[in-house]
Design an enzyme around this catalytic site. Structure first.
Site, PDB file in Angstrom:
ATOM      1  N   GLU A 106      34.720   2.672 -13.738  1.00 17.23           N
ATOM      2  CA  GLU A 106      33.756   3.765 -13.964  1.00 17.23           C
ATOM      3  C   GLU A 106      34.435   4.919 -14.707  1.00 17.23           C
ATOM      4  OE1 GLU A 106      30.714   3.575 -10.099  1.00 17.23           O
ATOM      5  OE2 GLU A 106      32.470   4.849 -10.020  1.00 17.23           O
ATOM      6  N   HIS A 136      23.055  -4.149 -14.188  1.00 19.03           N
ATOM      7  CA  HIS A 136      22.782  -5.178 -13.170  1.00 19.03           C
ATOM      8  C   HIS A 136      21.288  -5.308 -12.846  1.00 19.03           C
ATOM      9  CE1 HIS A 136      23.254  -7.656  -9.638  1.00 19.03           C
ATOM     10  NE2 HIS A 136      22.855  -6.694  -8.823  1.00 19.03           N
ATOM     11  N   ASP A 185       0.819  -1.225   0.000  1.00 18.01           N
ATOM     12  CA  ASP A 185       0.000   0.000   0.000  1.00 18.01           C
ATOM     13  C   ASP A 185       0.850   1.271   0.000  1.00 18.01           C
ATOM     14  OD1 ASP A 185      -2.282  -1.437  -0.091  1.00 18.01           O
ATOM     15  OD2 ASP A 185      -2.838  -1.167   2.023  1.00 18.01           O
TER      16      ASP A 185
HETATM   17  C1  HEM Z   1      19.621  -4.863  -7.194  1.00 21.17           C
HETATM   18  C2  HEM Z   1      24.316  -4.322  -6.144  1.00 21.17           C
HETATM   19  C3  HEM Z   1      24.781  -9.145  -5.945  1.00 21.17           C
HETATM   20  C4  HEM Z   1      20.338  -9.620  -7.735  1.00 21.17           C
HETATM   21  C5  HEM Z   1      20.833  -4.291  -6.891  1.00 21.17           C
HETATM   22  C6  HEM Z   1      21.102  -2.884  -6.760  1.00 21.17           C
HETATM   23  C7  HEM Z   1      22.414  -2.737  -6.468  1.00 21.17           C
HETATM   24  C8  HEM Z   1      22.990  -4.053  -6.413  1.00 21.17           C
HETATM   25  C9  HEM Z   1      23.175  -1.443  -6.227  1.00 21.17           C
HETATM   26  C10 HEM Z   1      20.080  -1.758  -6.941  1.00 21.17           C
HETATM   27  C11 HEM Z   1      19.226  -1.566  -5.733  1.00 21.17           C
HETATM   28  C12 HEM Z   1      17.853  -2.171  -5.847  1.00 21.17           C
HETATM   29  O1  HEM Z   1      17.235  -2.085  -6.912  1.00 21.17           O
HETATM   30  O2  HEM Z   1      17.397  -2.750  -4.866  1.00 21.17           O
HETATM   31  C13 HEM Z   1      24.836  -5.593  -5.973  1.00 21.17           C
HETATM   32  C14 HEM Z   1      26.198  -5.869  -5.571  1.00 21.17           C
HETATM   33  C15 HEM Z   1      26.318  -7.226  -5.491  1.00 21.17           C
HETATM   34  C16 HEM Z   1      25.041  -7.794  -5.878  1.00 21.17           C
HETATM   35  C17 HEM Z   1      27.259  -4.822  -5.314  1.00 21.17           C
HETATM   36  C18 HEM Z   1      27.490  -8.073  -5.097  1.00 21.17           C
HETATM   37  C19 HEM Z   1      28.458  -7.659  -4.306  1.00 21.17           C
HETATM   38  C20 HEM Z   1      23.640  -9.698  -6.477  1.00 21.17           C
HETATM   39  C21 HEM Z   1      23.443 -11.103  -6.741  1.00 21.17           C
HETATM   40  C22 HEM Z   1      22.201 -11.227  -7.274  1.00 21.17           C
HETATM   41  C23 HEM Z   1      21.613  -9.901  -7.312  1.00 21.17           C
HETATM   42  C24 HEM Z   1      24.452 -12.219  -6.450  1.00 21.17           C
HETATM   43  C25 HEM Z   1      21.494 -12.470  -7.756  1.00 21.17           C
HETATM   44  C26 HEM Z   1      22.084 -13.454  -8.388  1.00 21.17           C
HETATM   45  C27 HEM Z   1      19.749  -8.380  -7.662  1.00 21.17           C
HETATM   46  C28 HEM Z   1      18.340  -8.161  -7.919  1.00 21.17           C
HETATM   47  C29 HEM Z   1      18.140  -6.784  -7.764  1.00 21.17           C
HETATM   48  C30 HEM Z   1      19.420  -6.202  -7.416  1.00 21.17           C
HETATM   49  C31 HEM Z   1      17.296  -9.200  -8.267  1.00 21.17           C
HETATM   50  C32 HEM Z   1      16.813  -6.044  -7.910  1.00 21.17           C
HETATM   51  C33 HEM Z   1      16.566  -5.703  -9.338  1.00 21.17           C
HETATM   52  C34 HEM Z   1      15.206  -5.047  -9.475  1.00 21.17           C
HETATM   53  O3  HEM Z   1      14.233  -5.634  -9.013  1.00 21.17           O
HETATM   54  O4  HEM Z   1      15.145  -3.969 -10.043  1.00 21.17           O
HETATM   55  N1  HEM Z   1      22.011  -4.976  -6.689  1.00 21.17           N
HETATM   56  N2  HEM Z   1      24.183  -6.769  -6.162  1.00 21.17           N
HETATM   57  N3  HEM Z   1      22.513  -8.998  -6.841  1.00 21.17           N
HETATM   58  N4  HEM Z   1      20.363  -7.193  -7.357  1.00 21.17           N
HETATM   59 FE1  HEM Z   1      22.278  -6.982  -6.826  1.00 21.17          FE
END
Ligand code: HEM
Length: 456
Positions: free
Chosen positions: A263, A324, A213
């Site tokens: 970067e 990512h 909500d």
């Molecule tokens: C989102 C960083 C590892 C899956 C994000 C975000 C950042 C980030 C900055 C954006 C914030 C957000 O939308 O919540 C990182 C870093 C990692 C890491 C620095 C490792 C050190 C992983 C791994 C997975 C993963 C291992 C899965 C295999 C996701 C998913 C989202 C996300 C599913 C949300 C995407 C969305 O719904 O828009 N991550 N991440 N991340 N990350 Fe990672």
């Protein structure tokens, strides 16, 4: 009646009309699965039992004296919001396949877990997800881990006290194989960040009506059915009302210095100038450092961190397909893949991860993310994301490239980036950015129902 996990409507957990089965489910579910628990300070203990009866007695003790239910957690969150009353710390337990065997469950029994990836264990899955060989993992993770105990709170003292009490309750036959300490980091706006300096944890599948909500939802529907995260606990007294969730734990070390250099090189290669240089990092993550989605805006700033967006109409001219957040959640499909991420950063910093200090002042190791996520299927959610999306250079389109943040495996093809935000003109093909995250070890666990743990 079994709880309907596929119900598309988010759970109104405190509604007077909530049915008895759903109430029983919430009273027997661990916290931090349906809704993130505060864990600004986090202690993670990896345990090996070696004696079934003593191992069971230990788990029963922790469950009955230190663990609260999902429902209690939700009530605490409500009481904090309405009356400012502080909640109690989080204690969670996960058991590995080897742990269930050590506790006396037979091979046939363990087959009741539908998830093949869980039954294999992380060491057996190295080839599938392109992880480093096990002998390169931190020593703790090379051993046979039976259980993980998670202790979290917003203050360090209750965590330290509980950690001590739980360690003291371990029988002589059991051992703590290793420990990790998580510590939240925030930017000046107060948003949680990861070590590269970007807002993290913003996009989550939401299961509860009060959380849904509060979200704007013109474009993206944040409501998910319980089936994204819960499965019946096969060993609980009543699996139709007693649920658990598969927990993936991965220690991911971040080479922050290398990422910051990348970067800058990318900004130089694309000829980005002034404030537009921030777009280089944003193209790798898919959001600017302050969380602004790159597909929505060409520069950072402007109010609370949005999650109300999709990539519709963006053919890579705004947010590259490799970014990512785009790789790991394409948003127009694959909703059933989204996990409940519950990680925490580790490692102390004296610099400010969000500022523009030169790369040489940044750590090149010893810091990173204790990646944790709850899944209904490790195979179809965590591993699918890592393997079929992040590590796959042809997802979503041919020659998209690896996920520049978490992608693993050889990066052979060249990739392009939009030179100007929202314009079709792409850069000349260039080598993919180097891998700056190293997996240091991990394990797959099942977070069982409290009914199972209390009955051990
Ligand atoms: C989102 C960083 C590892 C899956 C994000 C975000 C950042 C980030 C900055 C954006 C914030 C957000 O939308 O919540 C990182 C870093 C990692 C890491 C620095 C490792 C050190 C992983 C791994 C997975 C993963 C291992 C899965 C295999 C996701 C998913 C989202 C996300 C599913 C949300 C995407 C969305 O719904 O828009 N991550 N991440 N991340 N990350 Fe990672």
């Amino acid at each position: 009646m079994p709880v309907d996990l596929n119900n598309a409507r988010p759970l109104a957990w405190d509604s007077a009309t909530l049915d008895a089965d759903t109430k029983a489910m919430l009273d027997n579910l661990q916290p931090n699965i349906l809704r993130a628990h505060v864990r600004e300070h986090l202690s993670v203990l990896f345990v090996r039992f070696n004696d079934a009866a003593e191992g069971k007695a230990f788990l029963r003790h922790v469950a009955t004296t230190h663990m609260k239910s999902a429902r209690k957690h939700l009530e605490e969150v409500r009481d904090f919001a309405t009356r400012g009353r502080r909640g109690t710390p989080y204690v969670g337990i996960g058991i590995s396949k080897a742990g269930y065997r050590d506790l006396g469950h037979t091979v046939q029994d363990v087959r009741k877990f539908g998830d093949q990836v869980f039954r294999d264990g992380m060491k057996q899955r190295v080839a599938e997800v392109d992880d480093p060989p096990v002998d390169q993992w931190d020593r703790t993770y090379q051993r046979e881990i039976h259980a993980v105990v998670l202790i979290g709170d917003d203050r360090p003292e209750p965590v330290a006290k509980l950690r001590q009490e739980i360690r003291a309750a371990l029988p002589a036959s059991a051992r703590v194989l290793g420990e990790e300490t998580g510590q939240g980091m925030r930017n000046p706006a107060g948003d949680g960040i990861e070590h590269f300096g970007y807002v993290d944890g913003r996009s989550q599948p939401l299961f509860l009506k009060d959380e849904v909500d509060r979200e704007p939802k013109k474009r993206w529907d944040p409501a998910f059915p319980l089936s994204n995260v819960l499965v019946p606990d096969p060993f609980a007294p009543d699996p139709r009302r007693h649920h658990g969730s598969y927990l993936v734990f991965r220690k991911l070390e971040q080479n922050v210095r290398a990422f910051k250099e990348i970067e800058q090189h990318l900004a130089d290669a694309l000829g980005l100038k002034g404030a537009d240089r921030d777009r280089a990092g944003a193209m790798l993550i898919g959001r600017f450092k302050d969380g602004t989605p790159l597909t929505s805006k060409g520069k950072a700033g402007g109010g609370p961190v949005s999650n109300d967006f999709t990539f519709d109409g963006d053919e890579g001219g705004k947010c590259p397909f490799s970014g990512h957040v785009r790789k790991t959640n394409p948003r127009s499909f694959g909703r059933e893949v989204l996990m409940a991420r519950r990680g925490q950063t580790y490692g102390r910093r004296t610099d400010h991860p969000w500022d523009d200090a030169p790369p040489e002042t940044r750590p090149s190791g010893e810091v990173g993310l204790l990646f944790m996520a709850f899944n209904a299927s490790l195979e179809n959610q965590f591993e699918f994301t890592q393997r079929t999306w992040a590590n796959n250079e042809d997802f979503q389109n041919p020659a998209t490239g690896h996920d520049p943040v978490i992608g693993q495996g050889r990066r052979e093809i060249k990739v392009t980036f939009p030179k100007v935000w929202g314009k079709p003109e792409l850069s000349p093909p260039q080598a993919q950015v180097a891998q700056t995250i190293t997996m240091r070890g991990g394990e797959y666990f099942f977070a069982p129902s409290l009914a199972y743990l209390r009955g051990l």
